[in-house]
Design an enzyme around this catalytic site. Structure first.
Site, PDB file in Angstrom:
ATOM      1  N   ASP A  16       1.415  41.899  19.302  1.00 35.25           N
ATOM      2  CA  ASP A  16       1.162  40.843  18.332  1.00 35.25           C
ATOM      3  C   ASP A  16       1.551  39.503  18.967  1.00 35.25           C
ATOM      4  OD1 ASP A  16       0.499  39.638  15.968  1.00 35.25           O
ATOM      5  OD2 ASP A  16       2.425  40.030  15.011  1.00 35.25           O
ATOM      6  N   ASP A  22       5.008  43.974  12.798  1.00 33.22           N
ATOM      7  CA  ASP A  22       6.134  43.679  11.917  1.00 33.22           C
ATOM      8  C   ASP A  22       5.815  43.855  10.441  1.00 33.22           C
ATOM      9  OD1 ASP A  22       4.422  41.578  11.582  1.00 33.22           O
ATOM     10  OD2 ASP A  22       5.892  40.002  11.973  1.00 33.22           O
ATOM     11  N   ASP A  57       0.545  46.374   9.793  1.00 34.83           N
ATOM     12  CA  ASP A  57       0.638  46.878  11.162  1.00 34.83           C
ATOM     13  C   ASP A  57       0.993  48.365  11.210  1.00 34.83           C
ATOM     14  OD1 ASP A  57       0.149  44.356  12.323  1.00 34.83           O
ATOM     15  OD2 ASP A  57       2.242  43.785  12.061  1.00 34.83           O
TER      16      ASP A  57
END
Length: 968
Positions: free
Chosen positions: A337, A610, A614
């Site tokens: 990410d 996070d 996800d």
């Protein structure tokens, strides 16, 4: 802005309903002030009455942990040998065997207790945090500190830590699959499901405040989980461990055939059955003992457990199960990410670059954005940046006071709809609806397709093509400069009461999220470790490309739309394989990227995340990584939890995991090779001469080997620059090389010396003198001890120094063996010197041959990474050189492909026995690398329920293989 509780800001006009419904097992909880929460005295009173919000987990008693050291296949073989020894009245061997069991048991208990203690300490570092209102202030507490009556703030990604009654806020979308098995989220509050959100459910979307009704075992799921955890446990074994244990069993089985042959040769060819049947049996039995690597499971377990504890303490990376170390060591591609991992997540708004639409001022953009933000979301980088920028805007604060704007309620951010909607009243009693979010979705909620948002609208500017073109141009300019943008729109009225309301576009807020200082060096270091990094972000493609340029990643970044729109599957797979990243992705895009890399290309894939969105990608990856500050949903789906921001902890975890497996592999090679050496040498000498080394000496030799190798768990090791794969075939080949080479050299020494009268004393193999037997024994002691120095190093032995503890242990054992041979068996000092010389020469010869042999079987170690320091970034590196390095890395990836059967770990639900014997024999045996659970006393919402492996956590990544067994 002041906190919602202090200013009666958020949702101030909603009356908190009277609480009348509660969990069936909960005590009556009186209504709590929905805007003030509990007072300090009320918290203490409730805690004293209800206890902490956790389920006590049954621990293994120390006596059971100790007695467990004497159970298992290999321990039972030693015990069988002891029984046979006492049955033939060989008290000396019986005493040595019992001593061997006791010493191994004590050492095993000490090391396993130490490892378990380290993992228990590790468990205490895994803590879930939740925001509650206490004394009118929003504070963050551990979920274990929740008490009935607390007013908790629930947001997307939170695993509800206690039975909670909805009070005020959004209509919540709650995933109850962990409790009900239903895949479709439920809505709360609703007529069908009521207002009570049960512990263990996961918030998929929405933000609300709720009153805790029951905690711990008083919740609906709490007692059920407590009962299950008493009766069941989850055993996880890595692919590598399973393969090693199969190899060990094969070695023992082969040795058993050799032992039978030895017994028959001694008994029939050399009349052992007639002269001394007892000695013949004991000689064969002693060879069997020498073949059993009784300390191997212990060394493997201690290596893994201490390595896991070291990762947490030094690299701020917590593994959620021991087998995850294998995957981390094998990782080839990391999908990362952007926000908070590659960048700081400390967003700041650039006031001078704010874009303002007609009829509005710059202060209006910040004012409306702040009114659509929640001050209780202290960890939200966007809301935090907006509120900080507004605090510095005097004109906006003055207008806030003049109009007396008051936030009434907010529909929280949803990763699907990508916007937040706030409802605000002014001094005239008029309601305003404010939208904040992705520009395309704020301008027209149907952009990209109709979503599930409660309110759908278009801005009046959406019909103006020139405005759209100008807005797009502005967005491109800002994104190329590295800015992400959020849009603000407003509707004068309550948009919930009107069909198809028409909003007015207010402006764009440019936000900068700079790369972390160490990101470029960390990515360069990961590349040096042959791990390719792919950026996966929801931001605009231009923002992603600019960030990639700044941190040294390639800029071949595709919009997520290409994943969804590419029809040709081969083209899609090739794009995913070659791309440096993807931008503007949906959660489904992340999962598809991971699954393609894992299943179609067979490489071990990592994924950072996070949020609740996800979790699907984290669970799909072999190495799911929850970054610092991740939600409960992300942590529960992860194999690795970071407690420090950035990629640095991942790099440290990769290197340490590779070192752990270097130690493990070196010991496995050593122990299998030592078994081959001892069994073959002793057996062939018996076949040729009928001379059997005293069974007592052979048993002592096996005992010395096991004790002296315990320090391997603390040995120095270097990380390879290539992934460590869970393959056992090459380990077996290298073990065979060592075993056969040392056996051949040992036999040459014995039989050549026997023919040439070069030694002092009575060395006569044909006559099987005491000195000859002691000579063979001491030679094997030294050969098997020195072997570790060659097995532990992938190249020449002098290129990697052992730890002082291993060096002292091996040399101490060699000296002790020499003293025993000299003092107890009268071996002359000159002969002992010859034995040392022969072994040193054989060691060097075999070590040099090892390098050639490993190269021949394509097992050369290659480049090693020394230390943990990040690799400096080369200044002015051209795109051509970057592409060449990428091509070389991808060549390593192709060579690191796992076979389909190596991509999953075995996960088995086992019954716990309630009796004393059950605690000893029914527990997770020390013969496997056990997952201690890592949560000794845990918030029950995060507790894995073995009976429902489809829930979050390691079992969520499992598919059923057989009854009670799963593979990750």
């Amino acid at each position: 802005m002041a906190s919602a509780a202090a200013s009666e800001g958020a949702f101030a006009d909603e009356e908190a309903p009277e609480v009348t419904k509660q969990s069936s097992s909960a005590s009556v909880v009186t209504r709590t002030d929905a805007f003030h929460g509990l007072t300090g005295s009320q918290v203490e009173e409730s805690r004293e009455k209800n206890g902490p919000n956790e389920i006590p987990v049954e621990t293994t008693p120390l006596y059971a942990l100790f007695l467990r050291q004497f159970t298992g296949f290999m321990a039972f073989l030693i015990e069988l040998a002891a029984i046979i020894s006492i049955s033939v009245q060989d008290y000396a061997d019986f005493g040595i065997l019992c001593g061997m069991l006791l010493i191994n048991g004590c050492l095993g208990f000490r090391e396993e207790y130490h490892a378990k203690k380290s993992l228990d300490e590790l468990a205490n570092t895994i803590e879930s945090i939740i925001t509650v209102l206490r004394d009118g202030e929003a504070v963050e507490i551990k979920t274990t500190d929740l008490v009935p009556g607390d007013v908790a703030f629930l947001v997307g990604g939170v695993v509800i830590p206690a039975d909670t009654m909805w009070l005020r806020g959004d209509v919540m979308s709650i995933d109850t699959a962990a409790l009900t098995g239903e895949p479709i989220p439920r809505k709360y509050p609703s007529e069908e499901y009521g207002e009570l959100m049960l512990s263990g459910s996961t918030v998929k979307a929405g933000e609300c405040y709720g009153q805790v009704m029951a905690t711990g075992t008083n919740t609906e799921i709490g007692q059920a989980q407590a009962d299950v955890m008493k009766d069941k446990a989850v055993k996880v074994e890595s692919v590598f461990y399973q393969k090693i244990m199969l190899v060990v069993q094969a070695v023992i089985l082969t040795s058993l055939f050799m032992v039978i042959a030895v017994l028959l040769v001694l008994g029939l060819a050399y009349d052992g059955f007639e002269d001394d049947a007892k000695e013949a049996v004991l000689s064969a039995l002693s060879i069997m003992i020498a073949a059993i690597p009784i300390a191997l499971p212990l060394v493997l377990q201690v290596n893994m457990a201490l390595g896991a504890a070291y990762l947490a303490k030094v690299h701020n990376a917590i593994v959620t199960s021991i087998p995850a170390l294998q995957d981390i060591a094998s990782m080839s591609i990391l999908c990362s990410d952007k926000t908070g991992t590659l960048t700081t997540a400390k967003m700041s708004i650039i006031p001078d670059s704010v874009f303002v639409a007609d009829d509005f001022e710059r202060c209006d953009v910040l004012l409306f954005a702040s009114l659509c933000s929640n001050p209780d979301k202290k960890d939200d980088p966007i809301d935090r940046a907006v509120l900080q920028a507004f605090e510095a805007d005097e004109a906006g604060k003055e207008k806030l006071q003049d109009m007396e704007y008051k936030q009434e309620s907010v529909i929280g951010f949803n990763p699907e709809v990508k916007r937040t909607v706030g409802f605000v009243s002014d001094k005239n009693g008029k309601t305003w609806t404010i939208a904040k979010g992705l520009p395309a979705k704020v301008l027209d909620t149907t952009a990209g397709g109709v979503d599930s948002g409660e309110i759908q609208w278009k801005c009046q500017e959406a019909r103006d093509k020139s405005f759209i073109a100008m807005l797009d141009q502005k967005g491109v300019e800002l994104s190329k400069a590295g800015y992400k943008t959020i849009a603000i729109a407003v509707f004068e009225g309550d948009a919930r009461e009107i069909d198809a309301p028409v909003f007015r576009f207010v402006g764009l807020l440019p936000m900068i999220d700079p790369p972390r200082d160490d990101t470029a060096k960390t990515i360069n270091s990961l590349h040096h470790a042959n791990i390719s990094v792919k950026m996966i972000t929801g931001d605009h493609t231009n923002v992603a490309k600019e960030t990639a340029r700044l941190i040294g990643l390639g800029t071949d970044i595709h919009p997520g739309e290409q994943i969804r729109s590419t029809v040709n599957q081969e083209q899609k797979k090739d794009m995913i394989w070659r791309a440096d990243g993807f931008a503007a992705v949906l959660p489904s895009d992340k999962r598809e990227v991971v699954m393609t890399l894992r299943n179609e290309y067979g490489v071990v894939t990592g994924m950072t995340g996070d949020g609740v969105n996800d979790a699907p990608a984290l669970s799909a990856a072999q190495v799911g990584i929850a970054v610092e500050g991740a939600t409960d949903a992300a942590k529960n789906a992860a194999d690795l939890i970071l407690t420090e921001p950035g990629l640095g902890p991942i790099y440290g975890a990769v290197l340490e995991s590779r070192r752990i497996f270097a130690r493990v592999k070196s010991y496995v090679v050593y122990r299998i090779a030592a078994s081959i050496l001892l069994v073959l040498t002793l057996s062939i000498v018996i076949f040729v001469t009928g001379c059997a080394v005293d069974s007592l000496l052979v048993i002592v030799l096996a005992l010395l080997n096991d004790i002296s190798m315990i320090p391997v768990a603390y040995d120095n090791a270097q990380a390879t620059a290539k992934p460590q794969l869970p393959t056992a075939s090459k380990l077996v080949l290298v073990s065979l090389y060592f075993g056969l080479a040392h056996t051949g050299l040992a036999l040459i020494v014995f039989f050549v010396i026997d023919k040439d009268d070069r030694l002092n004393g009575n060395f006569y193999l044909d006559e099987c003198t005491q000195e000859a037997r002691a000579f063979i024994w001491l030679y094997l002691v030294l050969a098997s001890e020195f072997l570790i120095f060659s097995a532990r190093c992938g190249s020449f032995f002098w290129q990697s120094m052992p730890s002082i503890w291993l060096l002292a242990s091996v040399l101490g054992t060699a000296v002790l063996g020499s003293l025993v041979a000299a003092l107890a068996y009268n071996v002359p000092g000159s002969n002992i010197g010859w034995i040392w010389l022969f072994n040193i020469v054989a060691f060097v010869v075999v070590d040099v041959g090892k390098v050639w042999f490993k190269s021949a079987i394509n097992d050369a170690p290659g480049e090693m990474i020394v230390g943990n320091d990040l690799v400096e970034v080369e200044e002015g590196k051209t795109d051509v050189k970057k592409n060449l390095e990428k091509k070389k890395r991808y060549g390593v990836h192709v060579a690191s492909v796992l076979s389909p059967e190596d991509r999953y770990h075995q996960v088995t639900v086992v019954e716990k026995k309630r009796s004393i014997l059950g605690k000893i024999f029914g527990g997770l045996s020390h013969l496997h690398i056990s997952n201690y659970g890592f949560i000794r006393k845990q918030p029950h919402a995060a507790s894995p329920v073995p009976a429902a492996p489809a829930t979050s956590g390691p079992a969520a990544r499992s598919r059923q293989a057989s009854s009670g067994s799963f593979v990750k």
